[in-house]
Design a protein around this motif. Structure first.
Motif, PDB file in Angstrom:
ATOM      1  N   UNK A  41       0.861  -1.182   0.000  1.00 32.00           N
ATOM      2  CA  UNK A  41       0.000   0.000   0.000  1.00 32.00           C
ATOM      3  C   UNK A  41       0.903   1.240   0.000  1.00 32.00           C
ATOM      4  N   UNK A  42       0.288   2.389  -0.266  1.00 33.67           N
ATOM      5  CA  UNK A  42       1.068   3.635  -0.300  1.00 33.67           C
ATOM      6  C   UNK A  42       1.742   3.862   1.058  1.00 33.67           C
ATOM      7  N   UNK A  43       0.992   3.592   2.142  1.00 31.89           N
ATOM      8  CA  UNK A  43       1.566   3.812   3.478  1.00 31.89           C
ATOM      9  C   UNK A  43       2.730   2.858   3.740  1.00 31.89           C
ATOM     10  N   UNK A  44       2.623   1.623   3.233  1.00 28.35           N
ATOM     11  CA  UNK A  44       3.706   0.649   3.445  1.00 28.35           C
ATOM     12  C   UNK A  44       5.003   1.154   2.822  1.00 28.35           C
ATOM     13  N   UNK A  45       4.883   1.810   1.656  1.00 28.71           N
ATOM     14  CA  UNK A  45       6.097   2.269   0.959  1.00 28.71           C
ATOM     15  C   UNK A  45       6.808   3.380   1.739  1.00 28.71           C
ATOM     16  N   UNK A  46       6.106   3.985   2.718  1.00 27.48           N
ATOM     17  CA  UNK A  46       6.782   4.979   3.557  1.00 27.48           C
ATOM     18  C   UNK A  46       7.702   4.301   4.568  1.00 27.48           C
ATOM     19  N   UNK A  47       7.437   3.024   4.846  1.00 33.90           N
ATOM     20  CA  UNK A  47       8.270   2.280   5.815  1.00 33.90           C
ATOM     21  C   UNK A  47       9.320   1.411   5.119  1.00 33.90           C
ATOM     22  N   UNK A  48       8.925   0.765   4.040  1.00 31.34           N
ATOM     23  CA  UNK A  48       9.850  -0.123   3.316  1.00 31.34           C
ATOM     24  C   UNK A  48       9.683   0.107   1.823  1.00 31.34           C
ATOM     25  N   UNK A  49      10.728  -0.195   1.090  1.00 29.92           N
ATOM     26  CA  UNK A  49      10.702   0.076  -0.343  1.00 29.92           C
ATOM     27  C   UNK A  49      10.270  -1.166  -1.123  1.00 29.92           C
ATOM     28  N   UNK A  50       9.506  -0.955  -2.207  1.00 35.05           N
ATOM     29  CA  UNK A  50       9.185  -2.098  -3.082  1.00 35.05           C
ATOM     30  C   UNK A  50      10.452  -2.787  -3.567  1.00 35.05           C
ATOM     31  N   UNK A  51      11.501  -2.010  -3.744  1.00 37.35           N
ATOM     32  CA  UNK A  51      12.768  -2.576  -4.215  1.00 37.35           C
ATOM     33  C   UNK A  51      13.319  -3.614  -3.239  1.00 37.35           C
ATOM     34  N   UNK A  52      13.074  -3.403  -1.943  1.00 40.42           N
ATOM     35  CA  UNK A  52      13.508  -4.386  -0.943  1.00 40.42           C
ATOM     36  C   UNK A  52      12.903  -5.749  -1.267  1.00 40.42           C
ATOM     37  N   UNK A  53      11.589  -5.746  -1.522  1.00 38.38           N
ATOM     38  CA  UNK A  53      10.891  -7.007  -1.776  1.00 38.38           C
ATOM     39  C   UNK A  53      11.273  -7.598  -3.131  1.00 38.38           C
ATOM     40  N   UNK A  54      11.370  -6.709  -4.123  1.00 39.78           N
ATOM     41  CA  UNK A  54      11.754  -7.174  -5.446  1.00 39.78           C
ATOM     42  C   UNK A  54      13.123  -7.840  -5.397  1.00 39.78           C
ATOM     43  N   UNK A  55      14.037  -7.255  -4.641  1.00 37.47           N
ATOM     44  CA  UNK A  55      15.396  -7.795  -4.562  1.00 37.47           C
ATOM     45  C   UNK A  55      15.413  -9.117  -3.802  1.00 37.47           C
ATOM     46  N   UNK A  56      14.619  -9.204  -2.728  1.00 33.45           N
ATOM     47  CA  UNK A  56      14.635 -10.422  -1.909  1.00 33.45           C
ATOM     48  C   UNK A  56      13.937 -11.594  -2.585  1.00 33.45           C
ATOM     49  N   UNK A  57      12.916 -11.288  -3.403  1.00 37.38           N
ATOM     50  CA  UNK A  57      12.097 -12.368  -3.958  1.00 37.38           C
ATOM     51  C   UNK A  57      12.387 -12.645  -5.428  1.00 37.38           C
ATOM     52  N   UNK A  58      13.096 -11.728  -6.082  1.00 38.88           N
ATOM     53  CA  UNK A  58      13.331 -11.825  -7.537  1.00 38.88           C
ATOM     54  C   UNK A  58      12.009 -11.879  -8.304  1.00 38.88           C
ATOM     55  N   UNK A  59      10.981 -11.279  -7.713  1.00 33.61           N
ATOM     56  CA  UNK A  59       9.666 -11.199  -8.353  1.00 33.61           C
ATOM     57  C   UNK A  59       9.201  -9.747  -8.239  1.00 33.61           C
ATOM     58  N   UNK A  60       8.232  -9.357  -9.051  1.00 32.05           N
ATOM     59  CA  UNK A  60       7.781  -7.966  -8.973  1.00 32.05           C
ATOM     60  C   UNK A  60       7.184  -7.623  -7.609  1.00 32.05           C
ATOM     61  N   UNK A  61       7.389  -6.377  -7.200  1.00 36.76           N
ATOM     62  CA  UNK A  61       6.706  -5.839  -6.018  1.00 36.76           C
ATOM     63  C   UNK A  61       5.919  -4.627  -6.505  1.00 36.76           C
ATOM     64  N   UNK A  62       4.596  -4.734  -6.403  1.00 40.45           N
ATOM     65  CA  UNK A  62       3.719  -3.715  -7.002  1.00 40.45           C
ATOM     66  C   UNK A  62       3.266  -2.679  -5.979  1.00 40.45           C
TER      67      UNK A  62
END
Ligand code: C5P
Length: 403
Positions: A41-62
């Motif tokens: 969610x928009x609020x989640x991106x204020x705490x953690x970056x989508x890039x964090x998840x994309x990098x950890x999972x090698x899958x898209x983070x939307x």
């Protein structure tokens, strides 16, 4: 095959400081072999970056931006339909409210509306918000609709307050996801009783006679049974192992306590897997007080411990589990001894284990066993992890249960 292979998890992350734990979870799930797609969610991106998840999972983070991208018109449908399970970690009061009311105001809630599989919600909120009647009403609505709640737990929260609303730890969340994934397995509705660990027979209030059993093979059997959808009761002696999420635990120490627990559970059990290393002898008269060194070397008389499987074998048919599987740990004449136990204890299958091999048996994570079937078949298995041994044993159990 592990429960994680070819499993697609949709991880929804909403805006709480606990969102960092979702990154650990995403990493753990990926390491286990699951495919993890993340929606923040928009609020989640204020705490953690989508890039964090994309990098950890090698899958898209939307994020919600994707709603207006090239795939925007189909993305939420794809996300919900492709997922074997959606886990919202952390689930904030806002997101619980949106989900309870069927709102479709961001990609996370949209995807939840197209979800075909189970929905796991792991709430996190500070300052007693979780106990607010408005939040509780949403929780109740979601629960009644079939959502599965993992936590929250009580503890210290980011504000420094202590209370109910702490997100579960990533390892616990992994266990809950695993439990929920297994629910539709082929052992659905079957009640399995598993025993694990070495019994402890008291000499006096501080000393015991025990054995080298770690409980690992029994815990692996309980986990594999849960993965296949069974209802599992795990009767365990004290071990250092984390119990599998979803198992009903019964803690025992002595062979006599294990006997009582097994016999009580048997009438409600479809299959008994007796992996525990039960004492064969027990001190006949445990001392009421600590035996003192100054009194000289004690003389300890031993008496036979109850043979649990022999007692199960003697139960009337209506009280006996349909399938009984035993284990034999031997240092010599392995197969002959195992075959004799199979017959004497009226087992359907016995798992024979040569404890002299360094890579098999006590404490280690691997095992090399031979399965002896009641019809005389002998099935030597190669060196495997205890988890793989457990999966193989349960695969043999399945046809026995429906026979
Ligand atoms: O100790 P033993 O090698 O005979 O164990 C074979 C099987 O019998 C195991 O499945 C074990 O859990 C069970 N057993 C039992 N009661 C005992 C000893 C062993 O049920 N007192």
């Amino acid at each position: 095959m592990s429960i994680w292979q070819e499993t697609h998890i949709l991880l929804g992350v909403s805006g709480s400081v606990a969102a960092y734990k979702a990154a650990f979870l995403a990493s753990r799930l990926t390491k286990e072999g699951a495919r993890v797609t993340t929606v923040l969610t928009a609020a989640a991106t204020r705490f953690v970056s989508p890039l964090t998840f994309q990098s950890l999972t090698a899958q898209p983070a939307y994020t919600d931006e994707a709603l207006w991208g090239a795939e925007g018109h189909v993305l939420h449908v794809q996300l919900g339909r492709q997922a074997d399970l959606m886990a919202v970690v952390p689930a904030t009061a806002q997101t619980l409210s949106s989900l309870a009311h069927g709102r479709a105001d961001n990609l996370l809630t949209l995807a939840a509306l197209t979800l075909q599989g189970p929905l796991l919600l792991a709430p996190a909120m500070d300052a007693g918000m979780y106990e607010h009647p408005a939040v509780q009403a949403n929780v109740e609505t979601l629960r009644q609709r079939g959502a599965y709640f993992a936590g929250p737990t009580t503890g210290r929260m980011a504000s420094g307050e202590h209370g109910l609303g702490r997100l579960l730890e990533p390892e616990e969340l992994l266990g809950h996801i695993r439990y929920l994934l297994g629910r539709r397995g082929p052992l659905q509705g079957r009640r399995l009783l598993v025993t694990a660990g070495g019994t402890q027979e008291p000499i006096d209030p501080v000393r015991v006679i025990t054995n080298k059993s770690s409980g690992k093979q029994g815990y692996a059997l309980a986990q594999a049974a849960l993965d296949m959808g069974a209802e599992v009761t795990l009767i365990t002696t004290p071990t250092a192992l984390a119990p599998p999420v979803g198992a009903r635990l019964i803690h025992v120490r002595t062979a006599a306590e294990m006997r009582a627990a097994v016999l009580q559970a048997c009438p409600q059990t479809d299959a008994l897997l007796m992996a525990a290393a039960v004492a064969d002898f027990t001190p006949a008269r445990p001392a009421g007080h600590k035996i003192k060194k100054r009194d000289g070397l004690p003389h300890i008389d031993l008496a036979p411990a109850p043979d649990i499987l022999a007692e199960v074998a003697a139960l009337p048919d209506a009280q006996r589990p349909r399938v009984v599987i035993g284990f034999a740990a031997e240092s010599r004449d392995l197969l002959a001894n195992a075959a004799e136990k199979l017959r004497r204890k009226k087992l359907d299958l016995i798992v024979a284990n040569d404890i002299t091999a360094a890579d098999a048996g006590f404490s280690v994570d691997t095992n090399r066993v031979t399965l002896l079937h009641a019809d005389g078949r002998r099935e030597p298995l190669p060196l495997m992890s205890k988890a793989q041994v457990a999966e193989t044993v349960l695969a043999r159990l399945l046809p026995l249960l429906s026979a």
